[in-house]
Write an enzyme that holds these catalytic residues in place. Structure first.
Site, short mmCIF file in Angstrom:
data_model
loop_
_atom_site.label_atom_id
_atom_site.label_comp_id
_atom_site.label_asym_id
_atom_site.label_seq_id
_atom_site.Cartn_x
_atom_site.Cartn_y
_atom_site.Cartn_z
N GLU A 153 0.87 -1.17 0.00
CA GLU A 153 0.00 0.00 0.00
C GLU A 153 0.91 1.22 0.00
O GLU A 153 1.47 1.59 1.02
CB GLU A 153 -0.91 -0.01 1.24
CG GLU A 153 -1.78 -1.25 1.36
CD GLU A 153 -2.81 -1.35 0.26
OE1 GLU A 153 -3.23 -0.29 -0.28
OE2 GLU A 153 -3.21 -2.48 -0.09
N CYS A 186 -2.09 9.35 2.60
CA CYS A 186 -1.63 8.79 1.33
C CYS A 186 -2.60 9.05 0.19
O CYS A 186 -2.20 9.07 -0.98
CB CYS A 186 -1.34 7.30 1.46
SG CYS A 186 -2.78 6.32 1.97
#
Length: 456
Positions: free
Chosen positions: A210, A244
């Protein structure tokens, strides 16, 4: 802290006993985790405040509450997710039963970052436990207070042979990556992500990565500009941009740029006050290194909104105009409260600008034009995103969350998270009361005719 290899060997031995496989054991682990999180909620939120300056409402909304929701989903659906599933059997194998058997991988390593330290450690742990694995957790070293609280929480909740937290910096990371795990789940930056994948390849260990990237936010002339501004400000400046999937830069159609910026300025005042640095609920940048990096990105740029910062690693919501694709702020993922604004005339121009960067983790589109929505979501590669909103797609247990290309591989949340930490064995249970002869050599012509009749 015991030797890392000793911890790993202990967990592997425990997994082989089968103690984690029963539904009852998994349900017990999830319930114990939920209860302990609730009992330590104040300490967790206080640790997030110390590390990132998060207010209690923000800490609960963006971290603690989302972990509790993931647990609730697994508790509700676990029996169905873990159940063997019958699948169709080919006609030629009519005297068989075909089914898929969900099985845990074994001992997994979960490596998490500092920006959402509780959420990005505990949410994958929930999925791993629901799938029947044991887990070693390695939280980010920069968010030391939250890492310490998670270590205490895990120690009070689980035996170390089921879940263990390993604290430390690069040395601990290196030692962990030298070991042979059954699965590695990593959340963080691309540089370390490449290293994780390289180390995992030595043992042929499957991984989920991720990562991140420069996630664009496109606003065209048909958008509801006041609402777009409010939602862009929320998504960009949540956790001071240290997210993010935060909108990394804004692409706005030229003829509505000034109007949108006026609405953004108003939305910032409403959400953070006229003096954000005087707001006690306004967060801080994680450490001095990242703070100085952000200062460097805004120096020499035109700050249409904000631009001020203080000695406590706090920076105002900052909107930069007169930015080009060659500006320093467009050369890396910002990961802070800085929003560069670029303009476009038509949607083809916007697509070309987006495609100059590697594949983003998220894409956000504000438009009332169906063809624009379809074109952007169809032609651009990205992990996930929103139409007329920002970041909320990652909060759903009904959809997987993850990247593609340089923004990552694999996904989790809800059923997708269970799938990530599960190996599905494909099985055929063949009956013995009949044995069809035409599959065996020698292959006479009559056998071939029968095979061709069934398999075509």
């Amino acid at each position: 802290m015991r030797d890392i290899k000793e911890i790993l060997d202990c967990q592997k031995a425990y997994f082989k006993t089968g103690a984690t496989r029963s539904i009852a054991a998994r349900e017990s682990a999830l319930e114990s985790l939920k209860n302990k999180i609730r009992s330590m909620e104040y300490e967790i939120l206080e640790a997030l405040k110390q590390d990132l300056g998060k207010s209690a409402p923000e800490g609960y909304m963006s971290e603690v509450g989302m972990v509790l929701e993931e647990i609730s989903y697994m508790q509700k659906h676990l029996k169905g997710l873990a159940k063997e599933k019958r699948v169709k059997t080919p006609l030629v194998q009519f005297h068989s039963k075909s089914y898929v058997k969900p099985c845990p991988y074994g001992t997994v390593l979960i490596m998490s970052p500092w920006n959402y330290p509780f959420l990005l450690t505990m949410a994958p742990l929930v999925d791993a436990l629901a799938a029947g694995n044991t887990a070693i957790l390695k939280p980010g070293n920069a968010s030391a207070h939250t890492s310490r609280i998670m270590a205490r929480l895990v120690e009070k909740t689980f035996s170390p042979q089921l879940v263990t937290v390993v604290e430390g910096g690069r040395e601990a990371n290196s030692l962990l990556l030298e070991q042979k795990f059954d699965y590695i789940f990593f959340t963080g930056g691309k540089t370390v992500g490449r290293l994780v994948m390289e180390k995992a390849a030595r043992h042929l260990t499957p991984v989920s990565l991720e990562l991140g990237g420069k996630s664009p936010c496109v606003v065209d002339e048909t958008a509801n500009l006041p609402l777009a501004a409010k939602r862009i400000v929320f998504g960009k400046f949540l956790n001071l941009g240290q997210t993010c999937v935060a909108p990394d830069y804004l692409l706005v159609q030229r003829n509505v740029k000034d109007e949108l910026l006026a609405h953004i300025e108003k939305a910032i005042r409403i959400q953070f006050g006229t003096m954000p640095l005087a707001n006690s609920d306004y967060g801080n940048i994680i450490n001095e290194k990242h703070f100085q990096r952000l200062i460097g990105l805004i120096q020499g740029q035109t700050a249409r909104i904000g631009g001020k910062y203080d000695d406590c690693r706090r920076m105002e919501p900052t909107v930069l105009t007169d930015v080009t694709m060659e500006s320093p702020v467009m050369q890396e993922e910002i990961f802070g409260p800085v929003l560069p604004v670029l303009e476009f005339d038509d949607i083809e121009e916007a697509i070309k600008m987006i495609e100059k960067h590697p594949t983003p983790l998220a894409l956000y589109v504000f438009t009332q034009n169906k063809s624009v929505k379809e074109k952007l979501t169809e032609e651009i590669a990205f992990g996930g995103g929103c139409i007329n909103d920002t970041i909320i797609h990652l909060a759903s247990t009904s959809m997987g969350f993850g990247g593609v290309g340089e923004s990552g591989m694999g996904a989790y949340h809800g059923k997708t998270g269970f799938d990530t930490f599960t190996h599905y064995k494909s099985l055929v249970d063949k009956k013995t009361w009949i044995d069809l002869p035409f599959r065996y050599a020698p292959y006479a012509r009559w056998k071939t005719k029968i095979v061709r009749a069934f398999i075509k």
